[in-house]
Design an enzyme around this catalytic site. Structure first.
Site, PDB file in Angstrom:
ATOM      1  N   ARG A 210       0.782  -1.134  -0.215  1.00  0.00           N
ATOM      2  CA  ARG A 210       0.070   0.009  -0.006  1.00  0.00           C
ATOM      3  C   ARG A 210       0.951   1.228  -0.054  1.00  0.00           C
ATOM      4  NH1 ARG A 210      -3.258  -3.052   4.474  1.00  0.00           N
ATOM      5  NH2 ARG A 210      -4.688  -4.083   3.038  1.00  0.00           N
ATOM      6  N   PHE A 226     -11.677  -4.216  -6.176  1.00  0.00           N
ATOM      7  CA  PHE A 226     -11.834  -4.859  -5.043  1.00  0.00           C
ATOM      8  C   PHE A 226     -11.226  -4.271  -3.827  1.00  0.00           C
ATOM      9  CE2 PHE A 226     -10.826  -7.227  -8.995  1.00  0.00           C
ATOM     10  CZ  PHE A 226     -11.873  -8.221  -9.045  1.00  0.00           C
ATOM     11  N   ASP A 248     -16.701  -2.926  -4.954  1.00  0.00           N
ATOM     12  CA  ASP A 248     -16.505  -4.167  -4.202  1.00  0.00           C
ATOM     13  C   ASP A 248     -17.881  -4.764  -4.075  1.00  0.00           C
ATOM     14  OD1 ASP A 248     -14.356  -5.218  -2.203  1.00  0.00           O
ATOM     15  OD2 ASP A 248     -16.131  -6.246  -1.571  1.00  0.00           O
ATOM     16  N   ASN A 277     -19.871  -6.057  -9.413  1.00  0.00           N
ATOM     17  CA  ASN A 277     -18.754  -6.955  -9.704  1.00  0.00           C
ATOM     18  C   ASN A 277     -17.781  -6.326 -10.659  1.00  0.00           C
ATOM     19  OD1 ASN A 277     -17.518  -8.907 -11.141  1.00  0.00           O
ATOM     20  ND2 ASN A 277     -19.366 -10.437 -11.207  1.00  0.00           N
ATOM     21  N   CYS A 338      -3.623 -13.280  -5.287  1.00  0.00           N
ATOM     22  CA  CYS A 338      -3.002 -14.038  -4.124  1.00  0.00           C
ATOM     23  C   CYS A 338      -3.422 -15.504  -4.269  1.00  0.00           C
ATOM     24  CB  CYS A 338      -3.919 -13.284  -2.874  1.00  0.00           C
ATOM     25  SG  CYS A 338      -5.649 -13.479  -3.295  1.00  0.00           S
TER      26      CYS A 338
END
Ligand code: SAH
Length: 394
Positions: A210, A226, A248, A277, A338
């Protein structure tokens, strides 16, 4: 202790200190070990090599935490816990933050144990029956070692179900009067909802990234896709972003994101909130010819296993391609994955396909991974799940 005997040749990864043993490596379980029992691990000749947690219902029936021909000492778990905590001393001393991961499972030689610190509270997960059996003792030890006001269990994830464990959440020690805990990360303040939040409440693994991403925010319009509770939004807004669009599917997360903007005195930045979405929102933006100067893409795990890799690859390609099209000249794309099944090399290749189809050139400015409170053992590369790039899209 009961013994699990491995097939010939399958001792190799154990000797290299890899902690996972899959069922096809196991020849025999001597003594009828129960789920969660600590067992000895032997090669096909019967030589004891290691000890670990046994769970016959798991795709990984054996999780090794101790190597050697003797069983682990009685103090093993307390010692490993104490070491994990003391290895976070630099974070503990850092006055700009009070939220980080204290125990990261296999990487801290405690397979299946996650402990996150959120200010005066600890949130704990036990993700296999072996660790589950130790939960009560671990809570007592953590009270002794750290003296938090409370320890909460947040055992509601899918991982536990695959290990044959049912969900379980609540207070293990101390107390918690509020659901929302205020934390500080790199000087920024965040409200974290433990009970309704995702993971243990906050994506602690992105702390360093970040900061890195926010360096490029000055004067830029930012799309935080997101966004969860707006962590990237708050960092970029504080570093001079001119406007935010947060997207989100979780309405609670978007609301908490608004509170977080207020907590950081950022109420004056234009903040467009889209409950939707990302895959569809990006298409709408493309059709409307909207442009941004900076886009952050931090999707959830798109590949939950290796088998889903190619579907996940298409998902990553899709959102990155769309984002590249939405960026103006020399726009900044901060993009993450991730998914454990997609390594950094594959992710880079996916980005190159996106760039080709978007007709853009990409300069990689930074390669990112998870913070040092989520360390990766050389012998256990699977722990390196987070990867990201900051790119200039030219
Ligand atoms: N960037 C965040 C973490 C993102 S986690 C941070 O720094 O804190 C992934 C987020 O994506 C979650 O908040 C989840 O609610 C959201 N999500 C999952 N699928 C989505 C989709 N298809 N569209 C939009 N959001 C989605």
């Amino acid at each position: 202790m009961n013994t699990v005997v491995l097939n010939k040749g399958r001792e190799k990864s154990v000797l290299l200190h890899h902690p996972w043993v899959f069922s096809n490596a196991i020849r025999e379980v001597q003594g009828g070990a129960e789920p969660g029992e600590i067992v000895s691990v032997a090669d096909y000749r019967g030589n004891i090599l290691a000890s670990g947690f046994f769970n016959p219902v798991s795709v990984i029936p054996l999780r090794i935490f101790w190597w050697g021909n003797q069983p682990p000492p009685r103090s093993y778990f307390f010692n490993a816990l104490q070491k994990a905590v003391s290895r976070r001393i630099l974070l503990e001393r850092d006055e700009s933050l009070n939220a980080y991961r204290l125990v990261f499972s296999e990487s801290d030689f405690l397979p299946g144990l996650i402990v996150d610190r959120y200010a005066e509270y600890l949130v704990l997960q036990t993700l296999n029956p072996g660790m589950e059996r130790l939960k009560g003792r671990i809570a007592i030890w953590l009270m002794d070692l750290i003296s938090p006001r409370g320890i909460l269990e947040k055992n509601d994830g899918e991982v536990r179900r695959r290990e044959g464990l049912s969900p379980s959440s609540g207070i293990l020690a101390g107390d918690l009067h509020r659901d929302v805990i205020e934390i500080m990360e790199n000087g920024y303040r965040f409200n974290v909802s433990i009970s309704t939040g995702q993971k243990t409440g906050f994506y602690l693994d992105q702390r360093e990234n970040r900061k890195m991403v926010a360096q490029y925010a000055e004067g830029r319009s930012v799309l935080d896709a997101f966004s969860y509770t707006g962590a990237f939004s708050i960092y970029t807004a504080s570093r001079g972003a001119t406007s935010l669009v947060r997207v989100d599917t979780s309405q609670e997360a978007l609301v908490l994101g608004h509170q977080n903007l207020l907590l950081n005195n950022l109420e004056s930045i234009p903040d467009e909130v889209i409950h939707g979405n990302v895959f569809q929102v990006l298409r709408k933006f493309r059709d409307a010819n909207r442009k941004f100067d900076m886009i952050i893409l931090d999707p959830p795990k798109l590949a939950t296993s290796r088998a889903h890799r190619s579907r996940a690859a298409r998902g990553y390609k899709d959102i990155n391609l769309l984002a590249m099209k939405l960026l103006g000249p020399d726009g900044i794309l901060a993009t993450f994955s991730c998914s454990g099944g997609i390594d950094a090399m594959i992710f880079e290749r996916i980005l190159s396909w996106s760039a080709k189809d978007a007709g853009r050139e990409i300069q990689i400015l930074h390669r990112m991974s998870q913070g040092p409170d989520h360390p990766v053992l050389l012998s256990f590369p699977e722990a390196a799940y987070l990867k990201g790039f900051i790119c200039r899209v030219v």
